[in-house]
Scaffold this motif. Structure first.
Motif, short mmCIF file in Angstrom:
data_model
loop_
_atom_site.label_atom_id
_atom_site.label_comp_id
_atom_site.label_asym_id
_atom_site.label_seq_id
_atom_site.Cartn_x
_atom_site.Cartn_y
_atom_site.Cartn_z
N THR A 18 0.73 -1.42 -0.05
CA THR A 18 0.13 0.14 -0.13
C THR A 18 1.02 0.81 -0.10
N TRP A 19 0.64 2.39 -0.92
CA TRP A 19 1.46 3.50 -1.05
C TRP A 19 0.30 4.55 -1.78
N LEU A 28 -4.02 9.73 -3.46
CA LEU A 28 -4.41 9.08 -3.14
C LEU A 28 -3.60 7.53 -3.11
N THR A 29 -4.59 6.19 -1.79
CA THR A 29 -3.95 5.57 -1.96
C THR A 29 -3.40 4.46 -2.45
N PHE A 30 -3.14 2.96 -2.45
CA PHE A 30 -3.21 2.09 -3.68
C PHE A 30 -3.07 1.09 -3.45
N TYR A 70 -5.40 -2.30 -11.24
CA TYR A 70 -5.87 -2.16 -9.78
C TYR A 70 -6.64 -1.31 -9.93
N GLY A 71 -6.84 0.08 -11.01
CA GLY A 71 -7.65 1.05 -10.94
C GLY A 71 -6.98 3.04 -10.70
N PRO A 72 -5.92 2.81 -11.35
CA PRO A 72 -5.22 4.41 -10.79
C PRO A 72 -5.49 5.10 -12.00
N MET A 73 -6.10 4.97 -13.17
CA MET A 73 -6.33 6.15 -13.89
C MET A 73 -8.08 6.77 -13.57
N GLN A 105 -10.46 2.15 -0.62
CA GLN A 105 -10.14 3.22 0.64
C GLN A 105 -10.04 4.39 -0.42
N ASN A 106 -10.00 5.25 -1.34
CA ASN A 106 -10.14 6.68 -1.84
C ASN A 106 -11.23 7.01 -1.79
#
Length: 201
Positions: A18-19, A28-30, A70-73, A105-106
């Motif tokens: 997690t970062w 944002l936290t991924f 995992y969804g960043p964009m 979590q975001n």
């Protein structure tokens, strides 16, 4: 072994990380794991695409993140554009589980996340489709992600693709030009091209 990130169920030894990452003025936290693309940071191509999309010229409607990982964009864009719904699809079930967790979590609720092998389980039409295609899955997969967009865009909707020049950006540009009658390089950065076509349907 199905350890590739573009397969449905990669066999991996789980190692969750997690970062935090700053995108579009949000921290944002991924959470990521083995078996997903770019597990240690948001890759440069995705970051460049997210920062290049101009929502002022996109018609009303939902947005599709094709091959969301995992969804960043989509999560970064959904956080920034709370008035739109972002549909996120991928073939990798592990990546989708992480995408759900990352959206939660975001505190991003304007997303719909589900499994689809390219457009197989996509039924709607969209104001925009964004994709950082899995080049390692092969040219046929990448070309299919581009060509299938024609059937899934609203009139004046946009397809925005990030590819490295050395990994097929010039040929993708030709394909998009032939399909849509237009293709613009909206950004070039460190060998990455952001290609965009408008569907004049």
């Amino acid at each position: 072994m199905n350890e590739f990130y573009y397969t449905p169920n990669p066999h991996v030894v789980h190692e969750l990380h997690t970062w935090n990452f700053d995108l579009l003025n949000n921290t944002l936290t991924f959470t990521t794991d083995n078996g997903v693309f770019s597990k240690r940071t948001v890759d440069f191509g995705s970051k460049t695409l997210v920062e290049s999309v101009n929502f002022d010229k996109i018609p009303d409607g939902n947005v599709l993140d094709l091959g969301c990982g995992y969804g960043p964009m989509a999560i970064a864009l959904a956080k920034h554009h709370s008035d739109r719904t972002f549909e996120m699809v991928d073939v990798n079930n592990l990546a989708l589980e992480l995408a759900v967790k990352n959206a939660e979590q975001n505190h991003v609720s304007n997303v719909k996340i589900h499994n689809s092998n390219v457009y197989e389980n996509v039924t709607d039409k969209f104001a925009a489709i964004i994709t950082n295609p899995p080049v390692r899955a092969g040219k046929d997969v990448v070309d299919g992600m581009i060509s299938g967009a024609v059937d899934h865009l609203l009139p004046n909707g946009t397809l925005t693709v990030v590819l490295q020049k050395k990994q097929g950006a010039p040929s993708a540009k030709k394909l998009m030009q032939s399909l849509f009658g237009n293709c613009e390089i909206i950004k070039k950065n460190k060998g990455y091209y952001i290609l965009e076509s408008v569907f004049n349907g």
